[in-house]
Design an enzyme around this catalytic site. Structure first.
Site, mmCIF file in Angstrom:
data_model
loop_
_atom_site.group_PDB
_atom_site.id
_atom_site.type_symbol
_atom_site.label_atom_id
_atom_site.label_comp_id
_atom_site.label_asym_id
_atom_site.label_seq_id
_atom_site.Cartn_x
_atom_site.Cartn_y
_atom_site.Cartn_z
ATOM 1 N N HIS A 209 38.128 38.486 49.639
ATOM 2 C CA HIS A 209 39.397 38.273 49.316
ATOM 3 C C HIS A 209 39.372 38.908 47.643
ATOM 4 O O HIS A 209 40.516 39.011 47.147
ATOM 5 C CB HIS A 209 39.951 36.958 49.241
ATOM 6 C CG HIS A 209 39.295 36.189 48.338
ATOM 7 N ND1 HIS A 209 37.939 35.632 48.513
ATOM 8 C CD2 HIS A 209 39.851 35.793 46.971
ATOM 9 C CE1 HIS A 209 37.877 34.836 47.406
ATOM 10 N NE2 HIS A 209 38.728 34.770 46.558
ATOM 11 N N ARG A 210 38.278 39.168 46.933
ATOM 12 C CA ARG A 210 38.266 39.643 46.066
ATOM 13 C C ARG A 210 39.139 41.076 45.645
ATOM 14 O O ARG A 210 39.097 41.984 46.609
ATOM 15 C CB ARG A 210 36.604 40.247 45.630
ATOM 16 C CG ARG A 210 36.131 40.051 44.291
ATOM 17 C CD ARG A 210 36.314 38.976 43.484
ATOM 18 N NE ARG A 210 35.884 37.435 43.786
ATOM 19 C CZ ARG A 210 36.313 36.366 43.696
ATOM 20 N NH1 ARG A 210 37.302 36.294 42.821
ATOM 21 N NH2 ARG A 210 35.807 35.439 44.179
#
Ligand code: UD1
Length: 367
Positions: A209-210
């Protein structure tokens, strides 16, 4: 008996909840403190927030600022605007903030300008990558906090290098470990892997999700392509973060996933199911910060798909391998783990489940 110490704890996003749980519990057992829990509403979906409150037996937030999503400026500003009146009304002795999310920085700024003392839990961790929004949040929060509770010795050195006075810094260990150790037995009993008809050690778990990974089409495509190859060797369970789900659709990458039959997309999981799942994984692939620490505690190999980490201690001592975002490198390291390669792992200093106790002692001694 003297006046009670009034404390506001601020949480907002998923990784904050497992950090506040042990400390609020520990402090609430002490009759010298009054604790108020403020949720900024940065995360609001049931699966990103409420499920953690239930599973970690957290008290309902006393106040929910309900700010929701937005650009960094919008979100940070909204949190500040909504938090200021709460502080003015409640006038606490301390505001305790956790981790590195936008809620952490926003509330630290407000408190500091109203001359309310701030204690930062998980202070001093650094990736040295200022393109990460979390790194900006960490540096600024630490610069203006009054008490800095660090999870690893290297965090103390980072703070000293930034000119922070020694008296403010307290090495207390990793608070997430307190939650992990009290939950692991319950989580293990769930045998979450059975939901997908899997056996222990026969699958991998992926989280992604970065911003630097999922907001860049080419990087995201390369990562998915590496995962596609890995999912031909063993099933990969992928609980998908809302940001990632959005980007998949926007970039038209969903079909890449559909053709990988070994890749199993699932909704975000609650704390217990997720802990259960990773505790028996062959390995974990991730870009999360917390997961690098959790896998080290569980001695599960973790392949971190980033070029830097704020959790160096998990690479030096733990089961974390930095594999970057290059497809070949990720596949190479995953293959090595499949073939039984491993380094010697140990549990970092003070990751012993007693961090909340140590923080409580320091806070109560502040007078
Ligand atoms: C935030 C933190 C990040 C942390 C992550 C854990 C910052 C700068 N980032 O990133 O450090 O690792 O949380 O999950 O604070 N959304 C929903 N439902 C929700 C929350 C978000 O659908 O309950 C969607 C929204 O479209 C939103 C997007 O996810 O725009 C991103 O949410 P946001 O809180 O801005 O950042 P995260 O990527 O979750």
């Amino acid at each position: 008996m003297g006046k009670k110490i009034k404390i506001i704890h601020v949480v907002g996003a998923r990784p904050n909840f497992m950090k506040v749980a042990p400390l609020i519990k520990e402090l609430s057992q002490d009759s010298q403190t009054n604790n108020l829990l403020v949720h900024t509403g940065q995360h609001y979906d049931q699966k990103m927030s409420a499920v953690f409150f239930e599973e970690l037996a957290l008290p309902e937030p006393d106040i929910n600022l309900e700010v929701g999503s937005g650009s960094h400026a919008e979100q940070t500003a909204q949190i500040m605007l909504h938090f200021e009146p709460v502080l003015l009304e409640y006038r606490p002795d301390w505001v305790v903030v956790y981790g590195d999310v936008n809620s952490t920085l926003a509330c630290t700024l407000v408190a500091s300008k109203l001359q309310v003392q701030v204690a930062h839990v998980e202070a001093g961790v650094r990736s040295f990558d200022r393109s990460m929004p979390e790194e900006i949040n960490r540096i600024l929060t630490d610069a203006i906090s009054d008490l800095l509770f660090t999870p690893a010795r290297e965090a103390n050195y980072n703070l000293q290098r930034e000119g922070i006075i020694e008296e403010k810094i307290h090495f207390v260990g990793n608070i997430m470990v307190d939650t992990l150790l009290t939950s692991i037995e319950k989580a293990g009993n769930r045998q979450a892997w059975q939901r997908w008809n899997l056996a222990p050690q026969s699958y991998a778990v992926l989280t992604l999700h970065r911003v630097s990974n999922v907001d860049e089409t080419n990087t995201f495509r390369d990562l998915l392509s590496a995962i596609e190859d890995i999912s031909k060797w063993l099933p990969v369970i992928f609980p998908i973060h809302p940001r990632t789900a959005k980007r998949l659709a926007e970039f038209g990458l969903s079909e890449l996933l559909q053709r990988s039959s070994g890749l199993v997309l699932v909704e975000p999981l609650g704390y217990m199911d997720f802990l259960s799942l990773i505790s028996q994984a062959k390995f974990v692939l991730t870009d999360s910060g917390s997961l690098q620490a959790e896998t080290t505690m569980l001695s599960i190999p973790c392949l971190t798909m980033r070029t830097n980490t704020e959790w160096n201690v998990t690479v030096d001592q733990g089961s974390n391998y930095m594999v970057g975002t290059n497809k070949q490198e990720i596949i190479h390291q995953a293959r090595a783990i499949m073939d039984g390669a491993g380094k010697h792992w140990s549990i970092p200093e003070l990751w012993d489940g007693k961090t909340a106790q140590r923080i409580t002692q320091v806070l109560l001694n502040q007078g």
